[in-house]
Design a protein around this motif. Structure first.
Motif, mmCIF file in Angstrom:
data_model
loop_
_atom_site.group_PDB
_atom_site.id
_atom_site.type_symbol
_atom_site.label_atom_id
_atom_site.label_comp_id
_atom_site.label_asym_id
_atom_site.label_seq_id
_atom_site.Cartn_x
_atom_site.Cartn_y
_atom_site.Cartn_z
ATOM 1 N N HIS A 44 8.456 -9.986 13.607
ATOM 2 C CA HIS A 44 8.585 -8.584 13.182
ATOM 3 C C HIS A 44 8.511 -8.489 11.659
ATOM 4 O O HIS A 44 7.850 -7.599 11.112
ATOM 5 N N LEU A 45 9.166 -9.436 10.982
ATOM 6 C CA LEU A 45 9.148 -9.469 9.506
ATOM 7 C C LEU A 45 7.730 -9.681 8.994
ATOM 8 O O LEU A 45 7.289 -8.994 8.059
ATOM 9 N N LYS A 46 7.005 -10.637 9.589
ATOM 10 C CA LYS A 46 5.613 -10.905 9.171
ATOM 11 C C LYS A 46 4.760 -9.650 9.319
ATOM 12 O O LYS A 46 3.952 -9.331 8.448
ATOM 13 N N HIS A 47 4.962 -8.951 10.443
ATOM 14 C CA HIS A 47 4.207 -7.719 10.703
ATOM 15 C C HIS A 47 4.511 -6.666 9.640
ATOM 16 O O HIS A 47 3.592 -6.032 9.093
ATOM 17 N N LYS A 48 5.809 -6.490 9.340
ATOM 18 C CA LYS A 48 6.216 -5.489 8.349
ATOM 19 C C LYS A 48 5.772 -5.886 6.933
ATOM 20 O O LYS A 48 5.388 -5.028 6.135
ATOM 21 N N GLN A 49 5.849 -7.191 6.617
ATOM 22 C CA GLN A 49 5.386 -7.668 5.300
ATOM 23 C C GLN A 49 3.894 -7.429 5.143
ATOM 24 O O GLN A 49 3.431 -7.003 4.079
ATOM 25 N N SER A 50 3.158 -7.698 6.210
ATOM 26 C CA SER A 50 1.707 -7.477 6.192
ATOM 27 C C SER A 50 1.396 -5.995 5.988
ATOM 28 O O SER A 50 0.512 -5.626 5.208
ATOM 29 N N GLU A 51 2.165 -5.154 6.694
ATOM 30 C CA GLU A 51 2.006 -3.692 6.584
ATOM 31 C C GLU A 51 2.282 -3.235 5.151
ATOM 32 O O GLU A 51 1.522 -2.442 4.575
ATOM 33 N N LEU A 52 3.378 -3.757 4.576
ATOM 34 C CA LEU A 52 3.755 -3.391 3.209
ATOM 35 C C LEU A 52 2.721 -3.896 2.207
ATOM 36 O O LEU A 52 2.321 -3.165 1.293
ATOM 37 N N ASN A 53 2.275 -5.150 2.378
ATOM 38 C CA ASN A 53 1.287 -5.732 1.454
ATOM 39 C C ASN A 53 -0.017 -4.948 1.474
ATOM 40 O O ASN A 53 -0.659 -4.770 0.437
ATOM 41 N N GLU A 54 -0.376 -4.477 2.673
ATOM 42 C CA GLU A 54 -1.604 -3.683 2.805
ATOM 43 C C GLU A 54 -1.478 -2.373 2.024
ATOM 44 O O GLU A 54 -2.393 -1.987 1.293
ATOM 45 N N ILE A 55 -0.319 -1.717 2.186
ATOM 46 C CA ILE A 55 -0.089 -0.456 1.472
ATOM 47 C C ILE A 55 -0.044 -0.704 -0.041
ATOM 48 O O ILE A 55 -0.619 0.047 -0.823
ATOM 49 N N LEU A 56 0.648 -1.787 -0.434
ATOM 50 C CA LEU A 56 0.762 -2.106 -1.868
ATOM 51 C C LEU A 56 -0.604 -2.401 -2.475
ATOM 52 O O LEU A 56 -0.908 -1.952 -3.583
ATOM 53 N N SER A 57 -1.426 -3.148 -1.738
ATOM 54 C CA SER A 57 -2.755 -3.493 -2.272
ATOM 55 C C SER A 57 -3.611 -2.243 -2.455
ATOM 56 O O SER A 57 -4.449 -2.176 -3.346
ATOM 57 N N GLU A 58 -3.367 -1.239 -1.595
ATOM 58 C CA GLU A 58 -4.131 0.014 -1.676
ATOM 59 C C GLU A 58 -3.613 0.932 -2.773
ATOM 60 O O GLU A 58 -4.376 1.707 -3.362
#
Length: 259
Positions: free
Chosen positions: A145-159
């Protein structure tokens, strides 16, 4: 302080531009929402579960060591029983024989007690292993769940991170153009009103987002851009719709370049 004295209209335009920039930053933060805090909470939870796993495994090792110690004690007692039994063949009297018999009985009791402890420890080990397995399953689920949320956050941050940093710089530039007194007032209003809107345009005879009608005379003064006027109900700084439209169009072009 500003390097040159701005006219009231220039101050209003700069304030509205600053509001548009800060509102865009607010939008970016809203897109992230509670995600950064959620990731932080999950990281803390996973760290806590890892610590719990370490403690459980450590407890398991201690119990296993206790079992080894008890098994060793049983072997020692058995050897002593053999020794005392052998010595009974060479006693000189009943007193010595009885004394050795008591030693043998004592070692038998020691063995029984050790075996009882080993059974208890074996039950404890089974229970610990069950808890470890359950904790491991929960930990794996939380890590996923953490990996999924980190990936989600990283995607938003990169954008959005590049744009946000550029917008923060722009915000700083606009603040420097406006006198300190006005910037402080703007920030104070921003913290006290809904959606952080400190500067709003007049819409359909009322301040943006408000149902309170602004008197026609005041609307004329706002349109005249000769003084900074605030809404008597919300405290927001008011600008006329035409000025607002011009600044929105101008800043949209700026925002497009920053993305």
């Amino acid at each position: 302080m500003a390097s040159k004295e701005l006219t009231v209209e220039e101050k209003l335009r700069a304030l509205y531009d600053l509001q548009l920039i800060d509102s865009r930053i607010d939008e970016i933060k809203n897109v992230r929402g509670e995600l950064p805090l959620e990731v932080e909470d999950l990281e803390d939870e996973v760290a806590g579960m890892n610590t719990r796993m370490e403690k459980l495994n450590s407890d398991l090792e201690v119990i296993q060591d206790d079992i080894k110690a008890k098994k060793n004690a049983i072997e020692v007692s058995k050897e002593l029983m053999k020794k005392y039994t052998a010595q009974q063949d060479n006693v000189r009297n009943n007193r010595e024989y009885n004394a050795l018999s008591k030693e043998v009985e004592f070692q038998e009791l020691e063995i029984q007690l050790a075996e009882k402890h080993i059974k208890e420890y074996t039950v404890q080990i089974a229970h610990k292993k069950e808890i470890i397995e359950q904790t491991k399953e929960r930990l794996t689920a939380r890590q996923d769940h953490l990996k999924h949320k980190q990936s989600e956050l990283n995607e938003i941050l990169s954008e959005t991170e590049k744009e946000e940093q550029a917008l923060l710089k722009e915000s700083g530039k606009f603040e420097k153009q406006i006198e300190e007194r006005l910037v402080k007032a703007y920030k104070r209003i921003r913290t006290n009103v809904k959606n952080g809107l400190a500067v709003v345009a007049v819409e359909r005879g009322a301040s943006g987002g408000s149902f309170f009608t602004i008197p026609p005379q005041v609307q004329m003064e706002i349109a005249g851009r000769k003084k900074i006027i605030t809404d008597e109900h919300s405290g927001r700084i008011l600008v006329d719709p035409e000025l607002a439209g011009e600044e929105v169009e101008k800043m949209d072009k700026v925002f497009a370049k920053l993305k």
